[in-house]
Design an enzyme around this catalytic site. Structure first.
Site, PDB file in Angstrom:
ATOM      1  N   CYS A 102       4.148   2.535  -5.110  1.00 47.94           N
ATOM      2  CA  CYS A 102       2.834   2.215  -4.564  1.00 47.94           C
ATOM      3  C   CYS A 102       3.093   2.558  -3.159  1.00 47.94           C
ATOM      4  O   CYS A 102       4.352   2.188  -2.428  1.00 47.94           O
ATOM      5  CB  CYS A 102       2.831   0.608  -4.593  1.00 47.94           C
ATOM      6  SG  CYS A 102       1.422   0.257  -3.600  1.00 47.94           S
ATOM      7  N   CYS A 104       3.483  -0.628  -0.783  1.00 46.59           N
ATOM      8  CA  CYS A 104       4.719  -1.829  -0.616  1.00 46.59           C
ATOM      9  C   CYS A 104       5.952  -1.112  -1.355  1.00 46.59           C
ATOM     10  O   CYS A 104       7.084  -1.655  -1.209  1.00 46.59           O
ATOM     11  CB  CYS A 104       4.113  -2.807  -1.434  1.00 46.59           C
ATOM     12  SG  CYS A 104       3.821  -2.787  -3.101  1.00 46.59           S
ATOM     13  N   CYS A 124      -1.842  -2.499  -7.671  1.00 48.89           N
ATOM     14  CA  CYS A 124      -0.359  -2.790  -7.622  1.00 48.89           C
ATOM     15  C   CYS A 124      -0.367  -4.202  -7.886  1.00 48.89           C
ATOM     16  O   CYS A 124      -0.850  -4.912  -7.054  1.00 48.89           O
ATOM     17  CB  CYS A 124       0.304  -2.261  -6.322  1.00 48.89           C
ATOM     18  SG  CYS A 124       1.820  -2.866  -6.002  1.00 48.89           S
ATOM     19  N   CYS A 148       0.997  -5.884  -4.001  1.00 51.11           N
ATOM     20  CA  CYS A 148       0.108  -6.025  -2.836  1.00 51.11           C
ATOM     21  C   CYS A 148      -1.506  -5.768  -3.226  1.00 51.11           C
ATOM     22  O   CYS A 148      -2.296  -5.569  -2.108  1.00 51.11           O
ATOM     23  CB  CYS A 148       0.542  -4.888  -1.994  1.00 51.11           C
ATOM     24  SG  CYS A 148       0.335  -3.294  -2.778  1.00 51.11           S
ATOM     25  N   CYS A 185      -5.256   6.693 -14.879  1.00 51.90           N
ATOM     26  CA  CYS A 185      -5.697   8.009 -14.068  1.00 51.90           C
ATOM     27  C   CYS A 185      -5.617   7.271 -12.466  1.00 51.90           C
ATOM     28  O   CYS A 185      -6.461   6.739 -12.112  1.00 51.90           O
ATOM     29  CB  CYS A 185      -7.147   8.126 -14.405  1.00 51.90           C
ATOM     30  SG  CYS A 185      -7.657   9.619 -13.648  1.00 51.90           S
TER      31      CYS A 185
END
Length: 136
Positions: free
Chosen positions: A52, A55, A101, A104, A124
């Protein structure tokens, strides 16, 4: 680790804006979408780990990445089941499943049920929402 609840990453909008580029902020915090075939990683063939961009949480491994022909990085499974969270998205006059995510709540993209085996899923993702850590 799977049975322990990870703490949510909490930042103010000002902190996110300071940390992220304008495009990263738009995609991950405002649920935007990069144009197909323009973002990073859609055609990347290197081996490694996708994290991510907000984070650093590990999200996808290159072993699960495949060329879906859509112009966005596509994966058939996250690195761990609890790495992402799924949310109903009724935007753009259609029903889709948004992928965020789990740590976060960054918007990553959408998941569809037209992917390859073994899962049959196509995560995707917006490449702008990801950081890549090449395998050494």
């Amino acid at each position: 680790m799977a049975d322990q609840k990870r703490p949510k990453v909490q930042k103010s909008e000002a902190e996110w804006r300071e940390q992220l580029t304008p495009e990263q902020y738009h995609v991950t915090r405002e649920h935007g979408t990069e144009r197909a075939f323009t973002g990073p990683y859609w055609d990347d063939k290197r081996e490694g780990l996708y994290r991510c961009v907000n984070c650093g949480r590990p999200l996808f491994e290159s072993e699960t990445k495949y060329d879906s022909g859509t112009g966005w990085p596509s994966f058939y499974a996250p690195v761990e089941d609890d790495a992402v969270s799924l949310h109903e998205d009724r935007g753009l006059l259609m029903k889709r499943t948004e992928v965020r995510c789990a740590d976060c709540d960054a918007h990553l993209g959408h998941v569809f049920d037209d992917g390859p085996q073994p899962t049959g899923l196509r995560y995707c993702m917006n490449g702008t929402a990801l950081d890549f850590e090449e395998e050494k």
